[in-house]
Enzyme design. Structure first.
Site, PDB file in Angstrom:
ATOM      1  N   SER A  34       0.816  -1.215   0.000  1.00 26.82           N
ATOM      2  CA  SER A  34       0.000   0.000   0.000  1.00 26.82           C
ATOM      3  C   SER A  34       0.845   1.259   0.000  1.00 26.82           C
ATOM      4  CB  SER A  34      -0.931   0.009   1.211  1.00 26.82           C
ATOM      5  OG  SER A  34      -1.862  -1.052   1.148  1.00 26.82           O
ATOM      6  N   GLU A  55       3.886   0.338  14.803  1.00 27.83           N
ATOM      7  CA  GLU A  55       4.398   1.602  14.280  1.00 27.83           C
ATOM      8  C   GLU A  55       5.283   2.357  15.272  1.00 27.83           C
ATOM      9  OE1 GLU A  55       0.645   0.489  12.171  1.00 27.83           O
ATOM     10  OE2 GLU A  55       1.214   0.690  14.296  1.00 27.83           O
TER      11      GLU A  55
END
Length: 314
Positions: A34, A55
């Site tokens: 993506s 993250e």
């Protein structure tokens, strides 16, 4: 304007282009297809690390690798890069001013069907509030490529904001000059200045043509670098046209509009109107339908331009 590619695609291609530099390392939070970092992965697998859906940890690892002399690009969706990992970006990357570039894709409302949870409309505000951070929001694929290349040359943290949706090619890759911190005047005009960033530059170009058909002369400025912002181009536009409209795919609080207003209020106040998300969460839907619902259109830019022109004359 011509049919183009999404700025995230240009980012991925640019990473592969500059990847011959052995200092460059790319991290991704399990979204490489993506974010388009898979293009780099295919060419330089030994310098690509999939950090998984973690993250905050990715940003801390990026900081550690950068502290060893590497140029690190850490990529994920803008919502997670600026939101979930904010503490690590602030404390581990920006505070020591490490050489980490955050490739934040899927920013703004044009994420479309992913809805409010993924439509990052606060990221510019968050990232420009942190010392040492450079914030860049490219308008098309050409600018996204050049911004990625330029980011690798900056010694310090950079936030690169990319879109999911395909956007028109606005600039000639053979002649367009990109310089960090310098706005670009795309059209000259005397009645009003439109200042746009990111995807909204293409809408602003359409707005300029619509205004021209009504006899209104609009100057258009592309502000690709929101921090450090080009104060001179903004102040000169205010002096020469006397009215400003800002356009962004972001909340009007803390984004481009706020940054421009900060420059004007200290240097040369003029009437300002802001086209952007009016402090609301997004909604799920086709990207263009969502943009229309929130007034991020050429037609709304035209309406706001007429408002500020009337304020100037009042």
């Amino acid at each position: 304007m011509s049919k183009g590619i999404a700025t995230r695609e240009a980012y991925g291609n640019a990473l592969a282009e500059i990847g011959a530099d052995p200092r460059i390392v790319v991290l991704d939070a399990d979204l490489s297809k993506s974010t388009k970092t898979d293009v780099f992965k295919k060419q330089y697998p030994e310098r690509f690390i999939n950090m998984g859906i973690a993250e905050s940890n990715m940003m801390a690892v990026a900081a550690g690798i950068a502290s060893c002399g590497k140029i690190v690009f850490a990529s994920t969706f803008a919502m997670f890069a600026a939101g979930r990992a904010f503490e690590q970006v602030r404390n581990s990357i920006c505070y020591p001013a490490l050489n980490v570039k955050i490739g934040a894709t899927h920013a703004g409302l044009t994420v479309g069907e992913d809805g409010a949870s993924h439509q990052s409309i606060e990221d510019i505000a968050l990232m420009r509030s942190v010392p040492n951070m450079t914030v860049i929001s490219p308008a098309d694929g050409v600018e996204a490529r050049l911004a990625t290349i330029a980011a690798a040359k900056i010694d310090g943290p950079v936030y690169l904001r990319f879109s999911r949706m395909t956007s028109p090619i606005l600039f000639d890759e053979n002649t367009y000059k990109f310089e960090v911190g310098k706005g670009v005047t795309l059209t000259e005009g005397n009645d009003v200045t439109i200042i746009a960033t990111g995807y909204m530059v293409s809408e602003a170009i359409n707005a300029v043509e619509m205004l021209k058909s009504e006899g209104i002369s609009a100057r258009l400025i592309n502000i690709h670098t929101i921090k450090p912002i080009d104060k001179d181009i903004i102040i000169n536009a205010a002096k020469e046209t006397g009215a400003i409209v800002t356009c962004e795919e972001h909340n009007v609080f803390g984004g481009l509009g706020s940054a421009v207003a900060e420059v004007l209020v200290e240097n040369y106040p003029v009437p300002v109107r802001m086209v952007g998300v009016q402090d609301k969460f997004g909604k799920s839907g086709k990207a263009q339908d969502v943009m229309k619902l929130y007034g991020l259109t050429a037609e709304n830019i035209v309406a706001k331009a007429k408002e500020v022109i009337a304020m100037k004359k009042a």
